[in-house]
Write a protein that holds these residues in place. Sequence first.
Motif, mmCIF file in Angstrom:
data_model
loop_
_atom_site.group_PDB
_atom_site.id
_atom_site.type_symbol
_atom_site.label_atom_id
_atom_site.label_comp_id
_atom_site.label_asym_id
_atom_site.label_seq_id
_atom_site.Cartn_x
_atom_site.Cartn_y
_atom_site.Cartn_z
ATOM 1 N N VAL A 48 -9.111 9.434 7.192
ATOM 2 C CA VAL A 48 -7.656 9.476 7.269
ATOM 3 C C VAL A 48 -7.034 8.604 6.176
ATOM 4 N N ALA A 49 -7.412 7.332 6.145
ATOM 5 C CA ALA A 49 -6.806 6.394 5.187
ATOM 6 C C ALA A 49 -7.696 5.174 5.045
ATOM 7 N N ALA A 50 -7.598 4.525 3.878
ATOM 8 C CA ALA A 50 -8.351 3.304 3.627
ATOM 9 C C ALA A 50 -7.483 2.317 2.867
ATOM 10 N N ILE A 51 -7.852 1.050 2.996
ATOM 11 C CA ILE A 51 -7.093 -0.011 2.330
ATOM 12 C C ILE A 51 -8.069 -1.039 1.779
ATOM 13 N N SER A 52 -7.777 -1.528 0.596
ATOM 14 C CA SER A 52 -8.656 -2.507 -0.036
ATOM 15 C C SER A 52 -8.588 -3.840 0.692
ATOM 16 N N TRP A 53 -9.509 -4.728 0.340
ATOM 17 C CA TRP A 53 -9.624 -5.993 1.047
ATOM 18 C C TRP A 53 -8.334 -6.813 0.981
ATOM 19 N N ASN A 54 -7.600 -6.695 -0.120
ATOM 20 C CA ASN A 54 -6.381 -7.495 -0.286
ATOM 21 C C ASN A 54 -5.112 -6.691 -0.010
ATOM 22 N N GLY A 55 -5.270 -5.436 0.393
ATOM 23 C CA GLY A 55 -4.119 -4.613 0.731
ATOM 24 C C GLY A 55 -3.414 -3.996 -0.459
ATOM 25 N N GLN A 56 -3.915 -4.227 -1.648
ATOM 26 C CA GLN A 56 -3.195 -3.761 -2.839
ATOM 27 C C GLN A 56 -3.445 -2.298 -3.166
ATOM 28 N N SER A 57 -4.515 -1.751 -2.642
ATOM 29 C CA SER A 57 -4.835 -0.343 -2.905
ATOM 30 C C SER A 57 -4.982 0.396 -1.588
ATOM 31 N N THR A 58 -4.373 1.570 -1.528
ATOM 32 C CA THR A 58 -4.487 2.411 -0.337
ATOM 33 C C THR A 58 -4.838 3.835 -0.753
ATOM 34 N N TYR A 59 -5.488 4.527 0.154
ATOM 35 C CA TYR A 59 -5.979 5.876 -0.103
ATOM 36 C C TYR A 59 -5.727 6.698 1.145
ATOM 37 N N TYR A 60 -5.358 7.966 0.948
ATOM 38 C CA TYR A 60 -5.022 8.823 2.077
ATOM 39 C C TYR A 60 -5.642 10.204 1.926
ATOM 40 N N ALA A 61 -5.982 10.803 3.051
ATOM 41 C CA ALA A 61 -6.320 12.215 3.068
ATOM 42 C C ALA A 61 -5.057 13.014 2.735
ATOM 43 N N ASP A 62 -5.246 14.131 2.072
ATOM 44 C CA ASP A 62 -4.099 14.953 1.689
ATOM 45 C C ASP A 62 -3.276 15.372 2.905
ATOM 46 N N SER A 63 -3.941 15.565 4.022
ATOM 47 C CA SER A 63 -3.265 16.070 5.216
ATOM 48 C C SER A 63 -2.286 15.063 5.824
ATOM 49 N N VAL A 64 -2.424 13.775 5.469
ATOM 50 C CA VAL A 64 -1.537 12.763 6.054
ATOM 51 C C VAL A 64 -0.687 12.062 5.016
ATOM 52 N N LYS A 65 -0.911 12.353 3.754
ATOM 53 C CA LYS A 65 -0.185 11.675 2.679
ATOM 54 C C LYS A 65 1.324 11.903 2.834
ATOM 55 N N GLY A 66 2.078 10.810 2.744
ATOM 56 C CA GLY A 66 3.521 10.907 2.894
ATOM 57 C C GLY A 66 4.000 10.746 4.322
ATOM 58 N N ARG A 67 3.093 10.851 5.290
ATOM 59 C CA ARG A 67 3.465 10.703 6.708
ATOM 60 C C ARG A 67 2.846 9.453 7.339
ATOM 61 N N PHE A 68 1.653 9.080 6.903
ATOM 62 C CA PHE A 68 0.938 7.935 7.476
ATOM 63 C C PHE A 68 0.934 6.785 6.474
ATOM 64 N N THR A 69 0.949 5.561 7.001
ATOM 65 C CA THR A 69 0.871 4.361 6.175
ATOM 66 C C THR A 69 -0.138 3.397 6.772
#
Length: 124
Positions: A48-69
């Motif tokens: 679904v989503a991932a976040i780097s150790w310091n929170g500076q980088s985030t990654y999302y599945a296309d299906s949730v991009k723009g809706r999930f944080t």
Amino acid sequence: QVQLVESGGGLVQAGDSLRLSCVASGRTFSSNAMAWFRQPPGKEREFVAAISWNGQSTYYADSVKGRFTISRDNAENTLYLRMNSLKPEDTAVYSCAASGVAFRMPRRDEYIYWGQGTQVTVSS
């Protein structure tokens, strides 16, 4: 003993919002990436989503991009997932995961700590 405990799931209607939380105990994950995965009924677990150790980088599945944080509070050892504009296809068991490697984004098989999951059901 390391534990990841999710909360915040529930039954909502399409268009509603939810915020999931994942509290870690037993060790700190402030140096480790964390992520949310979900398993829809009858299907394989998916990213679904991932976040780097310091929170500076985030990654999302296309299906949730723009809706999930995805976000994290390292001082509280807590991971969050804010879900807006929920759809019936978001119905799944949502689990948080923590990487076993520090200071870089992991491969999927390097997420070695897992929570039990929290059910999210979105009705149409």
